[in-house]
Structure formats: C-alpha cells, structure tokens
Motif scaffolding. Structure first.
Motif, PDB file in Angstrom:
ATOM      1  N   ASN A  92      13.880 -29.977 -36.889  1.00  9.35           N
ATOM      2  CA  ASN A  92      14.418 -31.069 -36.378  1.00  9.35           C
ATOM      3  C   ASN A  92      12.891 -32.546 -36.679  1.00  9.35           C
ATOM      4  O   ASN A  92      13.618 -33.198 -36.741  1.00  9.35           O
ATOM      5  CB  ASN A  92      15.275 -31.621 -35.047  1.00  9.35           C
ATOM      6  N   GLY A  93      11.904 -31.440 -36.858  1.00 10.38           N
ATOM      7  CA  GLY A  93      10.387 -32.778 -36.474  1.00 10.38           C
ATOM      8  C   GLY A  93      10.636 -33.166 -35.606  1.00 10.38           C
ATOM      9  O   GLY A  93       9.017 -33.386 -34.983  1.00 10.38           O
ATOM     10  N   HIS A  94      10.785 -32.668 -34.039  1.00  9.32           N
ATOM     11  CA  HIS A  94      10.485 -32.377 -32.842  1.00  9.32           C
ATOM     12  C   HIS A  94       9.117 -31.568 -32.501  1.00  9.32           C
ATOM     13  O   HIS A  94       9.107 -30.541 -32.925  1.00  9.32           O
ATOM     14  CB  HIS A  94      11.398 -32.367 -31.251  1.00  9.32           C
ATOM     15  N   SER A  95       7.838 -32.499 -31.544  1.00  8.33           N
ATOM     16  CA  SER A  95       6.905 -31.256 -31.694  1.00  8.33           C
ATOM     17  C   SER A  95       7.062 -30.291 -29.924  1.00  8.33           C
ATOM     18  O   SER A  95       7.401 -30.827 -29.037  1.00  8.33           O
ATOM     19  CB  SER A  95       5.637 -32.449 -31.776  1.00  8.33           C
ATOM     20  N   LEU A  96       6.311 -29.705 -29.756  1.00  8.81           N
ATOM     21  CA  LEU A  96       5.921 -28.880 -29.043  1.00  8.81           C
ATOM     22  C   LEU A  96       5.097 -28.558 -29.099  1.00  8.81           C
ATOM     23  O   LEU A  96       3.632 -28.091 -29.978  1.00  8.81           O
ATOM     24  CB  LEU A  96       6.789 -27.931 -29.932  1.00  8.81           C
ATOM     25  N   GLU A  97       4.033 -28.531 -27.429  1.00  7.92           N
ATOM     26  CA  GLU A  97       2.684 -28.435 -27.072  1.00  7.92           C
ATOM     27  C   GLU A  97       2.841 -26.821 -26.845  1.00  7.92           C
ATOM     28  O   GLU A  97       3.427 -26.403 -25.909  1.00  7.92           O
ATOM     29  CB  GLU A  97       2.543 -29.222 -26.599  1.00  7.92           C
ATOM     30  N   LEU A  98       2.557 -26.347 -27.334  1.00  3.48           N
ATOM     31  CA  LEU A  98       1.867 -25.164 -26.590  1.00  3.48           C
ATOM     32  C   LEU A  98       0.118 -25.102 -25.880  1.00  3.48           C
ATOM     33  O   LEU A  98      -0.435 -24.630 -26.938  1.00  3.48           O
ATOM     34  CB  LEU A  98       1.605 -23.668 -27.436  1.00  3.48           C
ATOM     35  N   SER A  99      -0.177 -24.439 -24.567  1.00  3.70           N
ATOM     36  CA  SER A  99      -1.586 -24.867 -24.073  1.00  3.70           C
ATOM     37  C   SER A  99      -1.321 -23.324 -23.020  1.00  3.70           C
ATOM     38  O   SER A  99      -1.051 -23.027 -22.555  1.00  3.70           O
ATOM     39  CB  SER A  99      -0.721 -25.899 -22.632  1.00  3.70           C
ATOM     40  N   TYR A 100      -3.026 -23.928 -22.799  1.00  7.72           N
ATOM     41  CA  TYR A 100      -3.588 -22.700 -21.545  1.00  7.72           C
ATOM     42  C   TYR A 100      -4.447 -22.907 -21.094  1.00  7.72           C
ATOM     43  O   TYR A 100      -5.083 -23.841 -21.581  1.00  7.72           O
ATOM     44  CB  TYR A 100      -3.966 -21.168 -22.670  1.00  7.72           C
ATOM     45  N   GLY A 101      -4.287 -23.855 -19.606  1.00  9.04           N
ATOM     46  CA  GLY A 101      -5.668 -24.060 -18.392  1.00  9.04           C
ATOM     47  C   GLY A 101      -5.172 -25.275 -18.338  1.00  9.04           C
ATOM     48  O   GLY A 101      -5.454 -25.619 -17.769  1.00  9.04           O
ATOM     49  N   GLN A 102      -3.982 -25.912 -18.531  1.00  6.63           N
ATOM     50  CA  GLN A 102      -3.620 -26.723 -17.731  1.00  6.63           C
ATOM     51  C   GLN A 102      -3.657 -27.435 -16.540  1.00  6.63           C
ATOM     52  O   GLN A 102      -3.253 -28.080 -15.937  1.00  6.63           O
ATOM     53  CB  GLN A 102      -2.206 -28.006 -18.519  1.00  6.63           C
ATOM     54  N   GLU A 103      -2.346 -26.046 -15.594  1.00  2.00           N
ATOM     55  CA  GLU A 103      -2.712 -26.023 -14.406  1.00  2.00           C
ATOM     56  C   GLU A 103      -2.188 -26.947 -13.740  1.00  2.00           C
ATOM     57  O   GLU A 103      -2.036 -27.750 -12.795  1.00  2.00           O
ATOM     58  CB  GLU A 103      -4.424 -26.080 -13.952  1.00  2.00           C
ATOM     59  N   VAL A 104      -0.830 -27.581 -14.372  1.00  2.00           N
ATOM     60  CA  VAL A 104       0.494 -28.513 -14.172  1.00  2.00           C
ATOM     61  C   VAL A 104       0.613 -28.033 -12.829  1.00  2.00           C
ATOM     62  O   VAL A 104       0.435 -28.826 -11.814  1.00  2.00           O
ATOM     63  CB  VAL A 104       1.005 -29.391 -15.176  1.00  2.00           C
ATOM     64  N   GLY A 105       0.609 -26.510 -12.346  1.00  2.00           N
ATOM     65  CA  GLY A 105       1.508 -25.917 -11.029  1.00  2.00           C
ATOM     66  C   GLY A 105       0.943 -26.283 -10.165  1.00  2.00           C
ATOM     67  O   GLY A 105       0.672 -27.211  -8.297  1.00  2.00           O
ATOM     68  N   LEU A 106      -0.640 -26.200 -10.371  1.00  2.00           N
ATOM     69  CA  LEU A 106      -1.511 -26.192  -9.289  1.00  2.00           C
ATOM     70  C   LEU A 106      -1.723 -27.753  -8.726  1.00  2.00           C
ATOM     71  O   LEU A 106      -1.838 -28.771  -7.363  1.00  2.00           O
ATOM     72  CB  LEU A 106      -2.655 -25.631  -9.960  1.00  2.00           C
ATOM     73  N   ALA A 107      -1.563 -29.081 -10.029  1.00  2.00           N
ATOM     74  CA  ALA A 107      -1.813 -29.977  -9.940  1.00  2.00           C
ATOM     75  C   ALA A 107      -0.475 -30.780  -8.739  1.00  2.00           C
ATOM     76  O   ALA A 107      -0.764 -31.502  -7.580  1.00  2.00           O
ATOM     77  CB  ALA A 107      -1.728 -30.641 -11.293  1.00  2.00           C
ATOM     78  N   VAL A 108       0.353 -29.932  -8.829  1.00  2.00           N
ATOM     79  CA  VAL A 108       1.566 -30.450  -8.489  1.00  2.00           C
ATOM     80  C   VAL A 108       1.520 -29.969  -7.129  1.00  2.00           C
ATOM     81  O   VAL A 108       1.576 -30.611  -6.310  1.00  2.00           O
ATOM     82  CB  VAL A 108       3.286 -30.324  -9.059  1.00  2.00           C
ATOM     83  N   GLU A 109       0.954 -28.932  -6.234  1.00  4.56           N
ATOM     84  CA  GLU A 109       1.217 -28.005  -5.866  1.00  4.56           C
ATOM     85  C   GLU A 109      -0.309 -28.832  -4.391  1.00  4.56           C
ATOM     86  O   GLU A 109       0.013 -28.814  -3.025  1.00  4.56           O
ATOM     87  CB  GLU A 109       0.464 -26.692  -5.314  1.00  4.56           C
ATOM     88  N   GLU A 110      -1.088 -29.178  -4.693  1.00  5.86           N
ATOM     89  CA  GLU A 110      -2.178 -30.029  -4.201  1.00  5.86           C
ATOM     90  C   GLU A 110      -1.696 -31.760  -4.117  1.00  5.86           C
ATOM     91  O   GLU A 110      -2.318 -31.732  -3.519  1.00  5.86           O
ATOM     92  CB  GLU A 110      -3.771 -30.421  -5.794  1.00  5.86           C
ATOM     93  N   ALA A 111      -0.778 -32.659  -4.577  1.00 13.81           N
ATOM     94  CA  ALA A 111      -0.216 -33.032  -4.746  1.00 13.81           C
ATOM     95  C   ALA A 111       0.453 -33.185  -3.384  1.00 13.81           C
ATOM     96  O   ALA A 111       0.653 -34.825  -2.869  1.00 13.81           O
ATOM     97  CB  ALA A 111      -0.469 -34.274  -5.955  1.00 13.81           C
ATOM     98  N   ASN A 112       1.057 -31.977  -2.860  1.00 19.14           N
ATOM     99  CA  ASN A 112       2.012 -32.149  -1.952  1.00 19.14           C
ATOM    100  C   ASN A 112       0.931 -32.357  -0.482  1.00 19.14           C
ATOM    101  O   ASN A 112      -0.457 -32.000   0.063  1.00 19.14           O
ATOM    102  CB  ASN A 112       2.702 -30.818  -1.626  1.00 19.14           C
TER     103      ASN A 112
END
Length: 139
Positions: A119-139
């Motif tokens: 449908n034209g929507h964009s999907l990013e596929l990534s490795y190494g962003q560490e979103v989960g780690l950033a959330v954990e460290e913010a707690n």
C-alpha cells in the motif's frame, strides 16, 4: 483478566489486504492473530503480531491507504543479525520494493533498510538499534 496499558497497536489502511498480510509475514515475521469483518463498513480488519510483545499492527481494508506512512514516517522492526537485514534487502530488491539500500549509521541508529509494503507504507528493517536496552536504561 489482564488490561492492556501502554502502546498496543498501530492501525493502517490497506487496499491490498491479502498482499499486505503476505508482505508482513515475509518481511516482519508477523502472523494474523485476529480477523473480522466490520459490521458497519463491511471491510475486513486483521491484527498482525510477531508474538514478541503485546503489540499488533492493525490493517483495515479501505478504498485508499490514506494517509500513507512514507519514507520518514515508518514502522520499524528489529532483526536478529546484520546478515538478516542483508538477506531481506536482497529479497526486497528482487521484489522491487527496496526504498533505501542498507546503511550503517552506528549507535544508536544501527544498520537498516527501508522497504515499501503493497500500500506504499514504509517499513524499516534494522539491526543494532537497541531500543529495548535504551528503555531498560531509562528506568
């Protein structure tokens, strides 16, 4: 009974619902976990999940996929390895849907590509962003 709290879903319009289901299965490892036909509009609705967390992508059948998530507005999916990103990039090239070739922007952005869904929507596929780690460290 568990009550959902926090971010639970993103909903997008999809004119090509079956093609979208196949796309998100192939590129984001998502499966249909719920589907129905809306009694008012008569349009199909599906919920897709990769079953890694309580979050779903809701696709709603529509005449037009407005608004469309385009290159910067996007959904993001983390991959297990850089090689997986490369393999998906190769598949996307073959499918004619690769929007952006692999790029490595280092921490915290990581290594990623952009692909276009049916449908034209964009999907990013990534490795190494560490979103989960950033959330954990913010707690």
């Amino acid at each position: 009974m568990t009550v959902d709290i926090g971010l639970t879903h993103v909903a997008l319009a999809a004119t090509h619902l079956d093609d979208s289901i196949r796309f998100y299965h192939k590129y984001a490892r998502m499966q249909v976990i719920h589907q129905r036909t809306d009694p008012v509009s008569g349009h199909r609705v599906v919920w897709l999940s990769d079953r890694t967390r309580p979050f779903v992508l809701v696709l709603i059948e529509a005449e037009s996929p407005e608004p469309v998530l385009t290159p910067f507005a996007h959904l993001g999916v983390g991959c297990a390895t850089r090689r997986e990103v490369d393999q998906l990039a190769e598949e996307a090239r073959k499918d004619g849907i690769l929007i952006r070739e692999p790029v490595d922007e280092g921490y915290p952005v990581g290594y990623y590509i952009f692909v276009k869904d049916p449908n034209g929507h964009s999907l990013e596929l990534s490795y190494g962003q560490e979103v989960g780690l950033a959330v954990e460290e913010a707690n």
